[in-house]
Design an enzyme around this catalytic site. Structure first.
Site, PDB file in Angstrom:
ATOM      1  N   SER A   1     -51.013  59.515  39.597  1.00 16.10           N
ATOM      2  CA  SER A   1     -50.011  58.442  39.536  1.00 16.10           C
ATOM      3  C   SER A   1     -49.396  58.301  38.149  1.00 16.10           C
ATOM      4  O   SER A   1     -48.208  58.043  38.020  1.00 16.10           O
ATOM      5  CB  SER A   1     -50.649  57.108  39.930  1.00 16.10           C
ATOM      6  OG  SER A   1     -51.087  57.164  41.270  1.00 16.10           O
TER       7      SER A   1
ATOM      8  N   GLU B   1     -62.175  51.870  32.614  1.00 17.58           N
ATOM      9  CA  GLU B   1     -61.057  51.772  31.668  1.00 17.58           C
ATOM     10  C   GLU B   1     -61.502  51.369  30.272  1.00 17.58           C
ATOM     11  O   GLU B   1     -60.956  51.836  29.267  1.00 17.58           O
ATOM     12  CB  GLU B   1     -60.016  50.779  32.191  1.00 17.58           C
ATOM     13  CG  GLU B   1     -59.305  51.234  33.462  1.00 17.58           C
ATOM     14  CD  GLU B   1     -60.103  50.995  34.735  1.00 17.58           C
ATOM     15  OE1 GLU B   1     -61.170  50.332  34.662  1.00 17.58           O
ATOM     16  OE2 GLU B   1     -59.680  51.457  35.808  1.00 17.58           O
TER      17      GLU B   1
ATOM     18  N   HIS C   1     -47.016  51.524  36.030  1.00 19.96           N
ATOM     19  CA  HIS C   1     -47.161  50.482  37.055  1.00 19.96           C
ATOM     20  C   HIS C   1     -47.192  49.069  36.470  1.00 19.96           C
ATOM     21  O   HIS C   1     -47.982  48.230  36.877  1.00 19.96           O
ATOM     22  CB  HIS C   1     -48.394  50.738  37.939  1.00 19.96           C
ATOM     23  CG  HIS C   1     -48.300  51.993  38.756  1.00 19.96           C
ATOM     24  ND1 HIS C   1     -48.215  53.243  38.187  1.00 19.96           N
ATOM     25  CD2 HIS C   1     -48.264  52.191  40.092  1.00 19.96           C
ATOM     26  CE1 HIS C   1     -48.134  54.155  39.139  1.00 19.96           C
ATOM     27  NE2 HIS C   1     -48.153  53.555  40.306  1.00 19.96           N
TER      28      HIS C   1
ATOM     29  N   ARG D   1     -43.842  52.042  38.066  1.00 23.39           N
ATOM     30  CA  ARG D   1     -44.056  52.915  39.211  1.00 23.39           C
ATOM     31  C   ARG D   1     -42.730  53.498  39.679  1.00 23.39           C
ATOM     32  O   ARG D   1     -42.623  54.689  39.945  1.00 23.39           O
ATOM     33  CB  ARG D   1     -44.704  52.114  40.332  1.00 23.39           C
ATOM     34  CG  ARG D   1     -44.946  52.907  41.594  1.00 23.39           C
ATOM     35  CD  ARG D   1     -45.618  52.032  42.656  1.00 23.39           C
ATOM     36  NE  ARG D   1     -45.915  52.787  43.856  1.00 23.39           N
ATOM     37  CZ  ARG D   1     -45.033  52.998  44.833  1.00 23.39           C
ATOM     38  NH1 ARG D   1     -43.815  52.510  44.754  1.00 23.39           N
ATOM     39  NH2 ARG D   1     -45.379  53.703  45.900  1.00 23.39           N
TER      40      ARG D   1
END
Lengths: 279, 316
Positions: B37, B58, B109, B167
């Site tokens: 992504s 993360e 995103h 995105r």
């Protein structure tokens, strides 16, 4: 395969550790705050690192091929500063500036201010992750540097600690050595009463690390552990160093109260006397 | 006006990483299980030895990135904005910010245009969180060419940085350059100024076209450099056009609008209207419907500008 070490080396390490302990009391007393308990529990391992094990150059703290030491339990700053002063990274007189405005000796270890500190830490678990990154960095460049990181046992309650352990094993970082200062006590009391960690060594082993348990106040055992870590291939090593919080100062030993409380005037005198200093 | 070409910011980022990886053999890229992504997988495929997918962790990714940078290499770390600035905030603060690590956090995103994933995933506070960190450079590019240029700029610059991507692909509106601390003038005008970043730059240009049709000339500034800001461009716009409208796909509480209002309030007070999300979380929906729904549509921009001009007696 226990090694035999020259009596001279063991005596030097004992003397260095003794001087570190005296300085930890003096520093935290002068600052009026700080963390003597977890500094005293870590002292002997730090003495073994700074006065024997680590390949470092105090006159050239940025030497590329040096070994790295990350104090992930950054609140044990007084112990690290005391070791670094003994190695010549800073003048011993500067130790008494701990936590004062303008001092290089921040309450939690600070790489921004004091050359030779490898990582600024304080918020727990980030140091062990940074050590994973440093070990990857050394491997990518083909540098011989070994990376040592000390974590606390309360710190093992942070999820990120286990993220770091997972990654260290996944990347087969045999140039990385963790040391768990297992003194059994966190700020509010016993780790096992607050949020139990045991069987902590088995957990770390299950995460893919080579593990071993030692007495954190026994120099031959500490040095043996470093040697065993060096012999271990394909995985990082975690030395579970069973220690006594407040070690060396009778009234601090095993007491959660001294996790974050400095000695009073009277306690300083008494503590120093126990450490062989007559006032 | 012919419709503008739409290009993916993420694709531009991923391709530029590969280009930089060819030039800089020590550069390293990390991701946290979203490499398809974020497009860091392009780098990972080309340079597998210099790519680390740390899994869904993360905080660990950010701290490892900081450790990797200590030997003098540039490190890029990517995930979605909500997991970067949100979940890993303290790791960014201490491991990267406090340690002055040479880590470039590129979060994809961001904002409402995440769309269907809904409010938990629509990060609307990241720019404010990152701007508050001492020493952190913050960039919100308007389109794919500016994203590529900003990626190259960040690679060449020293120190911590955060760049927010999206995105969805956005219309191409810039000349494909990036200038830290400068707001390029995409359209000049003297009646009022739109200061926008991200997807809202194209919407500001659309609103300016609509106003031009009735004789109102709006200046449009690309506020991609969110830290440092271009304070002189803000003050020039205040002095020369007398009224400012900010546009961002981010909460108005802590983003571009708050920053511009603070600069003008202190140094040259003029009316400022902030367009962005109000004090609410987002929700699932089509990305473009969501922008309209939360008051970021072109009609609303024109209405806000018109009301502002009317208050100033410029239009009836």
């Amino acid at each position: 395969m226990p090694g035999s070490y020259p009596a001279e080396l063991l005596e030097t390490l004992s003397q260095r550790a003794l001087e570190m302990r005296r300085n930890i009391l003096r520093m935290t007393h002068a600052a009026g705050s700080g963390h003597p308990g977890g500094s005293l529990s870590a002292t002997d391992v730090l003495a073994a690192l700074f006065f024997h094990e680590l390949r470092i150059r105090p006159e050239d703290p940025a030497w590329k091929d040096r070994d790295r030491f990350v104090l992930s339990k950054g609140h044990a700053a007084p112990a690290l500063y005391a070791a670094m002063a003994g190695r010549g990274f800073l003048p011993p007189g500067e130790l008494l500036t701990l936590r004062r405005l303008g001092s290089r000796l921040q309450g939690h270890v600070d790489a921004r201010k004091l050359p030779g500190v490898e990582a600024s830490t304080g918020c727990l678990a980030q140091g062990i992750s940074m050590a994973v990154g440093m070990a990857l960095d050394a491997r990518l460049d083909g540098r011989p540097s070994r990376v040592y990181a000390m974590i606390g046992d309360g710190e093992c309650q942070e999820g990120q600690t286990w993220e770091a352990l997972m990654a260290g094993a996944h990347y087969h970082l045999d140039n990385l050595v963790g040391i768990l200062d297992r003194n059994g006590i966190e700020t509010d009391g016993s780790t096992e009463e607050i949020m139990a960690l045991e069987p902590v060594e088995a957990k770390m082993q299950a995460f893919g690390w080579h593990t071993l348990s030692i007495d954190a106040h026994d120099f031959p055992q500490i040095l043996d552990a470093f040697a065993e870590a060096k012999r271990t291939r394909g995985k990082p090593t975690m030395i579970v160093a069973h220690s006594v919080k407040g070690k060396g100062v009778s009234f601090m030993e095993g007491k959660a109260a001294y996790h974050g409380k400095p000695p009073t005037d009277a306690e300083l005198v008494r503590g120093l006397r126990e450490l062989g200093v007559e006032s | 006006m012919p419709p503008r070409r739409v290009e993916s910011l993420r694709d531009a980022y991923g391709k530029t990483l590969v280009e930089l990886g060819e030039q800089d053999p020590r550069m390293v890229v990390l991701d946290a299980d979203l490499s398809g992504s974020t497009r860091t997988a392009l780098f990972g495929k080309r340079f597998p030895d210099r790519f680390f997918n740390v899994g869904v962790a993360e905080q660990n990714m950010i701290s490892i990135a900081a450790g990797l940078s200590t030997g003098g290499r540039v490190v890029f770390a990517s995930t979605f904005a909500v997991f970067a600035a949100g979940l890993a905030y303290n790791a960014i603060r201490q491991s990267v910010g406090y340690n002055r690590a040479n880590v470039k956090i590129v979060a994809t995103h961001g904002g409402l245009t995440v769309g269907g994933d809904g409010g938990t995933h629509q990060m609307l506070e990241d720019v404010g969180l990152m701007r508050g960190l001492p020493g952190m450079t913050v960039v919100v590019p308007a389109d794919a060419p500016e994203t590529a240029a900003a990626t190259r700029f960040l690679h060449a610059s020293e120190g911590p940085a955060y760049m927010r991507l999206s995105r969805e692909g956005f219309p191409v509106v810039t000349d494909g350059t990036f200038h830290l601390g400068r707001f390029p003038v995409l359209r000049d005008g003297s009646d009022l100024t739109f200061l926008a970043n991200g997807v809202m730059v194209a919407r500001a240009l659309d609103a300016a076209d609509r106003l031009a049709a009735v004789g109102i000339q709006a200046r449009v500034l690309d506020a991609s450099s969110m830290k440092p800001l271009d304070e002189s461009a803000i003050l020039r716009a205040a002095k020369e056009t007398g009224a400012l409208v900010t546009l961002e796909e981010h909460t108005v509480l802590t983003g571009l609008g708050a920053a511009v209002a603070a600069v003008t309030a202190e140094r040259y007070p003029v009316p400022v209207r902030r367009i962005g999300t109000p004090d609410v979380f987002g929700e699932s929906g089509d990305p473009w419907e969501l922008l309209d729904h939360f008051g970021l549509g072109v009609d609303r921009v024109v209405d806000v500008a018109w009301d502002l001009l009317r208050e100033r007696g410029r239009v009836a």
